[in-house]
Design a protein around this motif. Structure first.
Motif, PDB file in Angstrom:
ATOM      1  N   PHE A 224     -18.202   1.959 -27.122  1.00  0.00           N
ATOM      2  CA  PHE A 224     -19.339   2.112 -26.198  1.00  0.00           C
ATOM      3  C   PHE A 224     -18.892   2.731 -24.873  1.00  0.00           C
ATOM      4  CE2 PHE A 224     -21.485  -0.603 -29.217  1.00  0.00           C
ATOM      5  CZ  PHE A 224     -22.788  -0.091 -29.182  1.00  0.00           C
ATOM      6  N   TRP A 225     -17.685   2.431 -24.437  1.00  0.00           N
ATOM      7  CA  TRP A 225     -17.157   3.063 -23.217  1.00  0.00           C
ATOM      8  C   TRP A 225     -17.061   4.581 -23.411  1.00  0.00           C
ATOM      9  CZ3 TRP A 225     -12.329   5.596 -22.594  1.00  0.00           C
ATOM     10  CH2 TRP A 225     -12.033   5.951 -21.279  1.00  0.00           C
ATOM     11  N   THR A 226     -16.513   5.007 -24.551  1.00  0.00           N
ATOM     12  CA  THR A 226     -16.390   6.442 -24.846  1.00  0.00           C
ATOM     13  C   THR A 226     -17.765   7.110 -24.853  1.00  0.00           C
ATOM     14  OG1 THR A 226     -14.403   6.037 -26.196  1.00  0.00           O
ATOM     15  CG2 THR A 226     -15.552   8.124 -26.539  1.00  0.00           C
ATOM     16  N   LYS A 227     -18.711   6.465 -25.533  1.00  0.00           N
ATOM     17  CA  LYS A 227     -20.075   7.015 -25.638  1.00  0.00           C
ATOM     18  C   LYS A 227     -20.719   7.147 -24.259  1.00  0.00           C
ATOM     19  CE  LYS A 227     -24.448   5.931 -28.059  1.00  0.00           C
ATOM     20  NZ  LYS A 227     -25.334   5.347 -27.059  1.00  0.00           N
ATOM     21  N   LEU A 304      -7.448   8.520 -24.636  1.00  0.00           N
ATOM     22  CA  LEU A 304      -7.650   7.971 -25.983  1.00  0.00           C
ATOM     23  C   LEU A 304      -9.104   7.529 -26.078  1.00  0.00           C
ATOM     24  CD1 LEU A 304      -6.360   7.146 -28.698  1.00  0.00           C
ATOM     25  CD2 LEU A 304      -5.938   4.895 -27.697  1.00  0.00           C
ATOM     26  N   ARG A 305      -9.852   8.159 -26.997  1.00  0.00           N
ATOM     27  CA  ARG A 305     -11.288   7.920 -27.111  1.00  0.00           C
ATOM     28  C   ARG A 305     -11.623   7.346 -28.480  1.00  0.00           C
ATOM     29  NH1 ARG A 305     -10.239  12.924 -26.312  1.00  0.00           N
ATOM     30  NH2 ARG A 305     -11.596  13.779 -27.932  1.00  0.00           N
ATOM     31  N   SER A 306     -12.599   6.454 -28.521  1.00  0.00           N
ATOM     32  CA  SER A 306     -12.990   5.782 -29.774  1.00  0.00           C
ATOM     33  C   SER A 306     -14.425   6.145 -30.125  1.00  0.00           C
ATOM     34  CB  SER A 306     -12.865   4.263 -29.627  1.00  0.00           C
ATOM     35  OG  SER A 306     -11.577   3.910 -29.155  1.00  0.00           O
ATOM     36  N   TYR A 307     -14.656   6.465 -31.399  1.00  0.00           N
ATOM     37  CA  TYR A 307     -15.987   6.856 -31.865  1.00  0.00           C
ATOM     38  C   TYR A 307     -16.357   6.067 -33.116  1.00  0.00           C
ATOM     39  CZ  TYR A 307     -15.164  10.921 -28.835  1.00  0.00           C
ATOM     40  OH  TYR A 307     -14.890  11.727 -27.772  1.00  0.00           O
ATOM     41  N   ALA A 320     -14.483   3.756 -37.534  1.00  0.00           N
ATOM     42  CA  ALA A 320     -14.017   4.044 -36.168  1.00  0.00           C
ATOM     43  C   ALA A 320     -12.986   5.170 -36.220  1.00  0.00           C
ATOM     44  CB  ALA A 320     -13.409   2.793 -35.540  1.00  0.00           C
ATOM     45  N   ILE A 321     -13.188   6.165 -35.371  1.00  0.00           N
ATOM     46  CA  ILE A 321     -12.266   7.298 -35.279  1.00  0.00           C
ATOM     47  C   ILE A 321     -11.660   7.321 -33.877  1.00  0.00           C
ATOM     48  CG2 ILE A 321     -12.040   9.821 -35.401  1.00  0.00           C
ATOM     49  CD1 ILE A 321     -12.745   8.718 -38.087  1.00  0.00           C
ATOM     50  N   MET A 322     -10.350   7.472 -33.803  1.00  0.00           N
ATOM     51  CA  MET A 322      -9.652   7.555 -32.517  1.00  0.00           C
ATOM     52  C   MET A 322      -9.257   9.014 -32.288  1.00  0.00           C
ATOM     53  SD  MET A 322      -9.909   4.330 -32.521  1.00  0.00           S
ATOM     54  CE  MET A 322      -9.245   3.826 -30.962  1.00  0.00           C
ATOM     55  N   ARG A 323      -9.547   9.527 -31.075  1.00  0.00           N
ATOM     56  CA  ARG A 323      -9.214  10.922 -30.761  1.00  0.00           C
ATOM     57  C   ARG A 323      -8.484  11.012 -29.416  1.00  0.00           C
ATOM     58  NH1 ARG A 323     -14.749  12.048 -32.747  1.00  0.00           N
ATOM     59  NH2 ARG A 323     -14.531  12.931 -34.843  1.00  0.00           N
ATOM     60  N   ILE A 324      -7.576  11.960 -29.343  1.00  0.00           N
ATOM     61  CA  ILE A 324      -6.934  12.318 -28.077  1.00  0.00           C
ATOM     62  C   ILE A 324      -6.497  13.775 -28.215  1.00  0.00           C
ATOM     63  CG2 ILE A 324      -4.623  11.527 -28.757  1.00  0.00           C
ATOM     64  CD1 ILE A 324      -4.285  10.523 -25.828  1.00  0.00           C
ATOM     65  N   MET A 325      -6.893  14.612 -27.273  1.00  0.00           N
ATOM     66  CA  MET A 325      -6.705  16.061 -27.379  1.00  0.00           C
ATOM     67  C   MET A 325      -7.313  16.519 -28.717  1.00  0.00           C
ATOM     68  SD  MET A 325      -5.392  16.527 -24.476  1.00  0.00           S
ATOM     69  CE  MET A 325      -5.011  18.253 -24.515  1.00  0.00           C
ATOM     70  N   SER A 326      -6.550  17.260 -29.505  1.00  0.00           N
ATOM     71  CA  SER A 326      -7.094  17.746 -30.789  1.00  0.00           C
ATOM     72  C   SER A 326      -6.723  16.825 -31.953  1.00  0.00           C
ATOM     73  CB  SER A 326      -6.572  19.163 -31.075  1.00  0.00           C
ATOM     74  OG  SER A 326      -5.151  19.151 -31.121  1.00  0.00           O
TER      75      SER A 326
END
Length: 358
Positions: A224-227, A304-307, A320-326
């Motif tokens: 929710f923070w990422t969103k 580091l972002r969570s989706y 849940a998907i974790m992303r950072i840069m590409s």
């Protein structure tokens, strides 16, 4: 005489190691060929020792070539048994790879007590990061005896399983029901994460966090923070500044909650959440300071972002998907218990970037 002593001591040490293993009916059932060979060696060894006890004449024994040949034959059989035992353990490890974390002796301790699945309990922590114990049914609660009902962490956090695991259906194959525990752990944490996301807005955040397992709280709040940060960035720099104020308010609400009456488990959950909230607030403050105005800006992409998105693999509806840069990695759903978190520093962020991109 030296050959006699060397072979004698070798048989003795190997027999002492293997005797407790092959005295277990469960092991003999699973390794009938090696069990038969060991029974042959055991009879020979006992006969040699009894004969020695009755006539302990060193000179006569040293010249007894027949006795030497019997000991050599015993050693050959014991080597074959040990090779068979190693192959048997390797087969078990390939079926359930987490057995590689256990020594041969620990594995044999588990495999020699297949009728009592609770004997696995002392070794669970080596196989699973967060599972210290499993809760087994006593047969009086409507379930079959030894059905697995829940996972318990070292911090005494208990997470019930959505689907009960029947140990009896594995027919004594420990690796089979442990593989089921592993699959149930992944499915259960994924399911609870989904339920946590659905209920996130149903009550105030500082109350919601007390209703869920610690690791689920951290994942859901990160999603929710990422969103919300992405939405704030899209709405302009002023919106990012306002969201920073909201992050600070959320953090202070959690701090106020920590000062109140809580169970030790809830206090651990909130302690870990405070660490993550402080970092989240600092990130938003930095975005506001740098006047980030696009979700593709480097300052945001480097975090580091969570989706929570549809599962492209089809294994689950959402994941849940974790992303950072590409870099992009699916969340692992390994149960971690309710452990504490270290303060996140710029070096931690660099570690995230390096490990995710590796």
């Amino acid at each position: 005489l030296q050959d006699m002593l060397d072979n004698w001591l070798k048989v003795q040490s190997t027999w002492l190691y293997l005797e407790p293993i092959f005295s277990s009916e469960d092991i003999v059932k699973q390794m009938p060929e090696e069990g038969e060979k060991f029974a042959q060696v055991d009879a020979e060894w006992r006969d040699i020792m009894n004969a020695t006890k009755e006539a302990p004449d060193v000179i006569a024994i040293g010249n007894d070539k027949e006795r030497l040949n019997r000991l050599v034959d015993c050693n050959e059989l014991l080597d074959e048994i040990q090779k068979g035992l190693a192959a048997y353990l390797e087969k078990k490890r390939l079926f359930f790879p987490r057995f590689f974390f256990l020594s041969n002796d620990e594995m044999l301790e588990i495999l020699s007590e297949t009728k009592d699945p609770t004997k696995v309990q002392p070794h669970l922590k080596k196989c699973f990061e967060g599972i210290a114990k499993l809760k087994f049914s006593d047969g009086e609660d409507g379930h079959e005896e030894h059905d697995i009902l829940s996972m318990i962490s070292e911090e005494k956090e208990e997470v019930p399983l959505k689907d009960i695991i029947s140990v009896q259906q594995a027919n004594g194959a420990v690796e089979k029901w442990l593989l089921q525990v592993e699959a149930a752990m992944f499915d259960n944490i994924a399911y609870i994460t989904g339920e946590g996301i659905k209920s996130y807005g149903a009550k105030p955040r500082d109350q919601w966090v007390l209703d869920w397992p610690g690791m689920v709280v951290l994942v859901v709040t990160a999603v929710f923070w990422t969103k919300q940060v992405t939405e704030a960035i899209s709405d302009g720099t002023r919106a990012v500044g306002k969201y920073e104020e909201k992050c600070t308010k959320d953090l202070m609400n959690i701090v106020d909650r920590v000062r109140g009456e809580l169970t030790s488990l809830q206090r651990k959950t909130l302690g870990a959440l405070v660490v993550m909230d402080v970092h989240a607030r600092d990130v938003v403050a930095n975005l506001a300071k740098n006047k980030v105005s696009s979700p593709t800006d480097f300052d945001w992409q480097a975090q580091l972002r969570s989706y929570w998105e549809e599962d492209a693999s089809g294994a689950r509806d959402f994941t849940a998907i974790m992303r950072i840069m590409s870099a992009e990695v699916e969340y692992g759903y390994e149960y971690l218990g309710n452990s504490s978190r270290l303060v996140i520093t710029p070096l931690t962020d660099r570690c995230y970037m390096t490990l995710m991109g590796a």
